[in-house]
Scaffold this active site. Structure first.
Site, short mmCIF file in Angstrom:
data_model
loop_
_atom_site.label_atom_id
_atom_site.label_comp_id
_atom_site.label_asym_id
_atom_site.label_seq_id
_atom_site.Cartn_x
_atom_site.Cartn_y
_atom_site.Cartn_z
N HIS A 123 3.19 -5.03 3.86
CA HIS A 123 3.01 -5.44 5.26
C HIS A 123 2.53 -6.89 5.28
O HIS A 123 1.84 -7.33 4.36
CB HIS A 123 1.95 -4.58 5.96
CG HIS A 123 2.37 -3.18 6.21
ND1 HIS A 123 3.25 -2.83 7.21
CD2 HIS A 123 2.02 -2.03 5.60
CE1 HIS A 123 3.43 -1.51 7.20
NE2 HIS A 123 2.69 -0.99 6.22
N GLU A 154 -1.16 -4.68 11.56
CA GLU A 154 -0.35 -4.25 10.41
C GLU A 154 1.12 -4.58 10.66
O GLU A 154 1.87 -4.90 9.73
CB GLU A 154 -0.51 -2.75 10.17
CG GLU A 154 0.13 -2.27 8.88
CD GLU A 154 -0.25 -0.85 8.55
OE1 GLU A 154 -1.02 -0.66 7.60
OE2 GLU A 154 0.19 0.07 9.27
N CYS A 209 5.18 5.01 5.33
CA CYS A 209 4.02 4.43 4.65
C CYS A 209 3.58 5.28 3.46
O CYS A 209 2.67 4.88 2.73
CB CYS A 209 2.86 4.24 5.63
SG CYS A 209 2.96 2.67 6.53
N ASP A 221 -4.67 -10.70 -0.76
CA ASP A 221 -3.34 -11.29 -0.60
C ASP A 221 -2.50 -11.08 -1.85
O ASP A 221 -2.93 -11.36 -2.97
CB ASP A 221 -3.47 -12.78 -0.29
CG ASP A 221 -2.14 -13.40 0.12
OD1 ASP A 221 -1.35 -12.72 0.81
OD2 ASP A 221 -1.88 -14.55 -0.25
N HIS A 222 -1.27 -10.59 -1.63
CA HIS A 222 -0.33 -10.29 -2.71
C HIS A 222 -0.88 -9.27 -3.69
O HIS A 222 -0.57 -9.31 -4.89
CB HIS A 222 0.13 -11.57 -3.43
CG HIS A 222 1.08 -12.38 -2.60
ND1 HIS A 222 0.66 -13.12 -1.52
CD2 HIS A 222 2.41 -12.52 -2.67
CE1 HIS A 222 1.71 -13.70 -0.97
NE2 HIS A 222 2.79 -13.34 -1.63
N HIS A 251 0.84 -1.21 0.00
CA HIS A 251 0.00 0.00 0.00
C HIS A 251 0.87 1.24 0.00
O HIS A 251 2.08 1.20 0.16
CB HIS A 251 -1.00 -0.01 1.18
CG HIS A 251 -0.41 0.32 2.51
ND1 HIS A 251 -1.18 0.64 3.60
CD2 HIS A 251 0.87 0.38 2.95
CE1 HIS A 251 -0.41 0.88 4.64
NE2 HIS A 251 0.83 0.73 4.27
N HIS A 302 4.99 -0.18 -0.49
CA HIS A 302 5.76 -1.09 0.38
C HIS A 302 4.77 -2.10 0.93
O HIS A 302 3.56 -1.89 0.85
CB HIS A 302 6.42 -0.31 1.54
CG HIS A 302 5.39 0.32 2.42
ND1 HIS A 302 4.80 1.50 2.10
CD2 HIS A 302 4.80 -0.12 3.55
CE1 HIS A 302 3.90 1.79 3.03
NE2 HIS A 302 3.86 0.81 3.92
NI NI Z 1 2.50 0.90 5.53
#
Ligand code: NI
Length: 135
Positions: A42, A125, A34, A80-81, A15, A40
């Site tokens: 998580h 997160e 972020c 996911d992914h 995100h 990047h």
């Molecule tokens: Ni983040």
């Protein structure tokens, strides 16, 4: 007799947190790492609690296989992914903060369950940062 059963799941997703119209510098001040323009990832950890009454016939509150399938269909498959900003319609305009992701997950799962259940969504997160949303 009311009690709560839990099912855990996890997903990896990318995100970027930012506010449109703000400079990269301002976004970086507010959202820190972020807001990296190149995104990047998580490793999100999810705990879904379902509260209700035990079915006297089965002894189950809810068949956990059903809850497992709902989480798979509503969360793991779409998230996911994935790049949450680019690939999940809910976050095209809405910042994919852990708060907003938890609310989106809550709404998706709640819609799939009978009204007699109440649910809670705990979303990590990072191992130290998490939110709980109960509607
Ligand atoms: Ni983040």
């Amino acid at each position: 007799m009311s009690l709560t059963v839990y099912r855990k799941a996890h997903f990896n997703a990318a995100h970027r947190l930012y506010k449109e119209g703000w400079s990269d510098e301002k976004n970086s001040q507010v959202f820190g790492k972020c807001s990296n323009p190149n995104y990047h990832g998580h490793n999100y950890v999810l705990e879904v609690g379902v509260t209700g009454d035990i079915d006297p016939e089965t002894g189950f509150l809810i068949d956990l296989k059903i809850l497992k399938d709902i989480i798979y269909q509503e969360v793991e498959t779409p998230f996911d992914h994935k790049n949450l900003n680019l690939e999940v319609p809910a976050f095209k305009k809405l910042n994919p903060t852990v708060e907003n992701i938890a609310i989106e997950i809550y709404n998706r799962i709640k819609n799939r369950l009978e009204d007699r259940f109440t649910i809670s969504v705990k979303l990590y997160e990072t191992p130290r940062n998490f939110v709980v949303y109960t509607g």
